[in-house]
Motif scaffolding. Structure first.
Motif, PDB file in Angstrom:
ATOM      1  N   TRP A  55       0.937  -1.134   0.104  1.00 27.28           N
ATOM      2  CA  TRP A  55      -0.047   0.171  -0.052  1.00 27.28           C
ATOM      3  C   TRP A  55       0.973   1.332   0.640  1.00 27.28           C
ATOM      4  CZ3 TRP A  55      -4.996  -0.163  -1.313  1.00 27.28           C
ATOM      5  CH2 TRP A  55      -5.634  -1.299  -0.973  1.00 27.28           C
ATOM      6  N   VAL A  56       1.900   1.560   0.803  1.00 29.25           N
ATOM      7  CA  VAL A  56       2.987   2.206   0.955  1.00 29.25           C
ATOM      8  C   VAL A  56       3.483   2.711  -0.349  1.00 29.25           C
ATOM      9  CG1 VAL A  56       4.858   3.668   1.691  1.00 29.25           C
ATOM     10  CG2 VAL A  56       3.054   1.795   3.446  1.00 29.25           C
ATOM     11  N   ALA A  57       4.188   1.915  -1.165  1.00 32.73           N
ATOM     12  CA  ALA A  57       5.000   1.488  -2.296  1.00 32.73           C
ATOM     13  C   ALA A  57       3.368   2.280  -3.318  1.00 32.73           C
ATOM     14  CB  ALA A  57       4.838   0.130  -2.793  1.00 32.73           C
ATOM     15  N   TRP A  58       2.773   1.716  -3.823  1.00 34.57           N
ATOM     16  CA  TRP A  58       1.372   1.984  -4.442  1.00 34.57           C
ATOM     17  C   TRP A  58       1.179   4.162  -4.595  1.00 34.57           C
ATOM     18  CZ3 TRP A  58       0.755   1.621  -9.305  1.00 34.57           C
ATOM     19  CH2 TRP A  58      -0.399   1.746 -10.751  1.00 34.57           C
ATOM     20  N   THR A  59       0.808   4.440  -2.896  1.00 34.32           N
ATOM     21  CA  THR A  59       0.780   5.239  -2.539  1.00 34.32           C
ATOM     22  C   THR A  59       1.902   6.321  -3.405  1.00 34.32           C
ATOM     23  OG1 THR A  59      -0.724   4.439  -1.142  1.00 34.32           O
ATOM     24  CG2 THR A  59      -0.065   7.025  -0.354  1.00 34.32           C
ATOM     25  N   ARG A  60       3.507   5.704  -2.501  1.00 34.78           N
ATOM     26  CA  ARG A  60       4.456   6.392  -3.313  1.00 34.78           C
ATOM     27  C   ARG A  60       4.172   6.731  -4.808  1.00 34.78           C
ATOM     28  NH1 ARG A  60       9.048   4.585  -0.119  1.00 34.78           N
ATOM     29  NH2 ARG A  60      10.081   6.726  -0.911  1.00 34.78           N
ATOM     30  N   ILE A  61       3.516   5.932  -5.298  1.00 33.04           N
ATOM     31  CA  ILE A  61       3.854   6.017  -6.885  1.00 33.04           C
ATOM     32  C   ILE A  61       2.614   6.825  -7.642  1.00 33.04           C
ATOM     33  CG2 ILE A  61       2.733   4.567  -8.670  1.00 33.04           C
ATOM     34  CD1 ILE A  61       5.788   4.089  -8.246  1.00 33.04           C
ATOM     35  N   LEU A  62       1.431   7.311  -6.573  1.00 35.67           N
ATOM     36  CA  LEU A  62       0.704   8.005  -6.600  1.00 35.67           C
ATOM     37  C   LEU A  62       1.078   9.586  -6.849  1.00 35.67           C
ATOM     38  CD1 LEU A  62      -2.378   5.886  -5.502  1.00 35.67           C
ATOM     39  CD2 LEU A  62      -1.876   6.754  -8.062  1.00 35.67           C
ATOM     40  N   LEU A  63       2.168   9.106  -5.933  1.00 35.64           N
ATOM     41  CA  LEU A  63       1.717  10.927  -5.637  1.00 35.64           C
ATOM     42  C   LEU A  63       3.295  11.094  -6.102  1.00 35.64           C
ATOM     43  CD1 LEU A  63       1.976  13.346  -3.676  1.00 35.64           C
ATOM     44  CD2 LEU A  63       3.930  11.971  -1.765  1.00 35.64           C
ATOM     45  N   GLN A  64       3.841  10.374  -6.268  1.00 31.73           N
ATOM     46  CA  GLN A  64       4.892  10.606  -7.866  1.00 31.73           C
ATOM     47  C   GLN A  64       4.055  11.414  -9.058  1.00 31.73           C
ATOM     48  OE1 GLN A  64       8.998   8.624  -9.092  1.00 31.73           O
ATOM     49  NE2 GLN A  64       7.375   7.259 -10.271  1.00 31.73           N
ATOM     50  N   GLY A  65       3.853  10.571  -9.402  1.00 30.24           N
ATOM     51  CA  GLY A  65       2.634  10.604 -10.382  1.00 30.24           C
ATOM     52  C   GLY A  65       2.238  12.080 -10.546  1.00 30.24           C
ATOM     53  N   ALA A  66       1.748  12.926  -8.908  1.00 33.22           N
ATOM     54  CA  ALA A  66       0.663  13.563  -9.640  1.00 33.22           C
ATOM     55  C   ALA A  66       1.601  14.700  -8.868  1.00 33.22           C
ATOM     56  CB  ALA A  66      -0.123  13.976  -8.353  1.00 33.22           C
ATOM     57  N   THR A  67       2.684  14.763  -9.226  1.00 35.63           N
ATOM     58  CA  THR A  67       3.875  15.848  -8.549  1.00 35.63           C
ATOM     59  C   THR A  67       5.346  15.926  -9.527  1.00 35.63           C
ATOM     60  OG1 THR A  67       5.407  14.664  -6.796  1.00 35.63           O
ATOM     61  CG2 THR A  67       3.092  16.148  -6.026  1.00 35.63           C
ATOM     62  N   ALA A  68       5.452  15.532 -10.050  1.00 39.99           N
ATOM     63  CA  ALA A  68       6.138  15.457 -10.857  1.00 39.99           C
ATOM     64  C   ALA A  68       6.112  14.724 -12.487  1.00 39.99           C
ATOM     65  CB  ALA A  68       7.182  13.897 -11.501  1.00 39.99           C
ATOM     66  N   ASP A  69       6.705  16.192 -13.530  1.00 37.08           N
ATOM     67  CA  ASP A  69       6.822  16.428 -14.708  1.00 37.08           C
ATOM     68  C   ASP A  69       8.205  15.394 -15.260  1.00 37.08           C
ATOM     69  OD1 ASP A  69       4.953  18.433 -14.406  1.00 37.08           O
ATOM     70  OD2 ASP A  69       6.250  19.941 -13.696  1.00 37.08           O
ATOM     71  N   GLY A  70       7.782  14.852 -16.661  1.00 38.19           N
ATOM     72  CA  GLY A  70       7.997  13.688 -17.726  1.00 38.19           C
ATOM     73  C   GLY A  70       8.072  12.857 -16.745  1.00 38.19           C
ATOM     74  N   PRO A  71       9.400  11.535 -16.970  1.00 41.79           N
ATOM     75  CA  PRO A  71       9.105  10.083 -16.636  1.00 41.79           C
ATOM     76  C   PRO A  71       8.630  10.326 -15.436  1.00 41.79           C
ATOM     77  CG  PRO A  71      10.881  11.361 -17.506  1.00 41.79           C
ATOM     78  CD  PRO A  71      10.332  12.303 -16.905  1.00 41.79           C
ATOM     79  N   GLY A  72       8.132  10.810 -14.013  1.00 40.98           N
ATOM     80  CA  GLY A  72       7.489  10.500 -13.576  1.00 40.98           C
ATOM     81  C   GLY A  72       6.243  10.403 -13.350  1.00 40.98           C
ATOM     82  N   ALA A  73       5.488  11.289 -14.196  1.00 38.51           N
ATOM     83  CA  ALA A  73       4.165  11.629 -14.304  1.00 38.51           C
ATOM     84  C   ALA A  73       3.113  10.357 -14.795  1.00 38.51           C
ATOM     85  CB  ALA A  73       4.411  12.608 -14.999  1.00 38.51           C
ATOM     86  N   TRP A  74       1.994  10.389 -13.786  1.00 35.50           N
ATOM     87  CA  TRP A  74       1.374  10.092 -14.089  1.00 35.50           C
ATOM     88  C   TRP A  74       1.008   9.559 -15.685  1.00 35.50           C
ATOM     89  CZ3 TRP A  74      -0.751   5.798 -11.237  1.00 35.50           C
ATOM     90  CH2 TRP A  74      -1.753   5.199 -11.427  1.00 35.50           C
ATOM     91  N   PRO A  75       0.485   8.541 -16.051  1.00 35.05           N
ATOM     92  CA  PRO A  75       0.630   8.500 -17.798  1.00 35.05           C
ATOM     93  C   PRO A  75      -0.052   9.217 -17.832  1.00 35.05           C
ATOM     94  CG  PRO A  75       0.789   6.329 -16.561  1.00 35.05           C
ATOM     95  CD  PRO A  75       1.892   7.322 -15.823  1.00 35.05           C
ATOM     96  N   GLU A  76      -0.641   9.127 -20.149  1.00 37.99           N
ATOM     97  CA  GLU A  76      -1.858   8.926 -20.301  1.00 37.99           C
ATOM     98  C   GLU A  76      -2.526   7.916 -20.964  1.00 37.99           C
ATOM     99  OE1 GLU A  76      -1.884  12.547 -22.406  1.00 37.99           O
ATOM    100  OE2 GLU A  76      -1.566  13.985 -20.581  1.00 37.99           O
TER     101      GLU A  76
END
Length: 368
Positions: free
Chosen positions: A333-354
């Motif tokens: 749960w922690v790992a996926w939540t950190r992925i979501l936070l990364q996707g919400a705040t990062a630009d480029g490769p770390g962003a949430w994919p379309e």
């Protein structure tokens, strides 16, 4: 939105990160010397509720470590059922012949606390704490499982409450709601086959709709004037000061599960989003509804809302050290939540994919 999202406590997150390592227990100077003896008793092979007995003991100890409890309380968490108790017939040390061995391993006072936790009536303890029957000086009259009258000292009462909170959050899910219905006031006149027919293990693995409320009431009992400064306060329910009503607990769990079961349409996200938002309003103290809400926000392109929801979810996960929804483990749960936070705040490769085919390329690239 007017949602009760929480900020992330950096110190709490740092403590939680250390516990994401599968080997964290072997690095704990207080608990590591005890671990080989416990593991040698086959705890990794014993079934226990949502996992094995090893999973349970380590999970309870993990919450207590996250809550910065002193050595004797963390040892109690790791060993809390090794002499067996009224609910678990998992005797790993024979109280008639092996108490001295455990005393030599952990210390006499620490072993005596473990023995008392195993032999005191846990049902009566929880009933009396929930009924507000802690004495003015913090002590609690009780009975052993054999009916002998005893009185727990205030330090022991505080330790037992905190370990009971960690014990419950680690193991309780919907299967136990059925098998141990209305614990600690289970109807003992109801024949066991009725309970077995109610749920085949592990069942649907819904989060419990009632036990978080009970954990909350145990935590609120730590505000007793004779107890509140005896041990570090667990960082849940706003340091055990905020109430969670029974109906709010039940309704929030039901709303969350309706989205998980896809009873709400997901092609257009407005209904499922509204349902989860209401679940979070009713119960802001667990991370899973907020994490799923963050995922819906990301899917709708609402990155700022997703960042707030994911941050709050991460704070909740880091506060407990165990999952409320036990379909996957806490660290997942922690790992996926950190992925979501990364996707919400990062630009480029770390962003949430379309594009869906890019989901497989997600990897955690930031510390939080």
């Amino acid at each position: 939105m007017n949602l009760p999202f929480q900020a992330l406590n950096p110190d709490l997150f740092t403590r939680a990160q250390a516990l994401l390592d599968d080997e964290w227990l072997t690095k704990d100077a207080d608990l590591a010397p005890v671990l080989p003896t416990v593991l040698a008793r086959g705890v990794g092979q014993d079934w226990h509720k949502a996992g094995t007995f090893r999973h349970h003991l380590v999970g309870v100890a993990r919450s207590l470590a996250l809550w910065q409890q002193p050595r004797h309380v963390r040892l109690l968490g790791l060993l809390h059922s090794v002499y067996g108790n009224a609910f678990v017939d998992l005797v790993k040390f024979d109280a008639a012949t092996e108490r001295s061995r455990l005393q030599a391993l952990v210390g006499q006072a620490e072993e005596e606390l473990v023995y008392l936790f195993c032999t005191a009536s846990r049902r009566e303890f929880v009933q009396k704490v929930l009924a507000g029957q802690i004495q003015a000086d913090g002590s609690l009259p009780l009975h052993t499982n054999q009916g002998e009258a005893i009185t727990l000292a205030p330090d022991v009462v505080a330790a037992f409450i905190i370990v009971s909170m960690a014990d419950t959050i680690e193991q309780w899910f919907s299967w136990q709601d059925d098998i141990y219905s209305r614990f600690p006031d289970t109807d003992t006149t109801r024949q066991q086959p009725v309970h077995w027919m109610a749920s085949l293990w592990p069942g649907p693995m819904r989060p419990s709709g009632r036990m978080l409320h009970q954990i909350n009431r145990l935590g609120l009992a730590l505000q007793h004037p004779a107890l509140k400064d005896r041990l570090p306060m667990p960082p849940v329910f706003n340091a055990c000061t905020a109430p969670l009503g029974a109906s709010d607990d039940a309704a929030a769990a039901s709303l969350y599960w309706s989205v998980i079961q896809q009873d709400q349409p997901l092609v257009d996200l407005d209904v499922a989003t509204g349902v989860l938002e209401q679940a979070v309003r009713l119960n802001p103290w667990v991370g899973e509804p907020q994490m799923v809400l963050a995922q819906l926000y990301l899917s709708a392109g609402r990155r700022e809302d997703a960042a707030r929801a994911a941050t709050s979810a991460l704070q909740a996960f880091c506060s407990w050290g165990n999952a409320w929804d036990k379909r996957v483990q806490w660290d997942a749960w922690v790992a996926w939540t950190r992925i979501l936070l990364q996707g919400a705040t990062a630009d480029g490769p770390g962003a949430w994919p379309e594009r869906l085919d890019k989901l497989n390329n997600l990897a955690l690239r930031e510390a939080a």
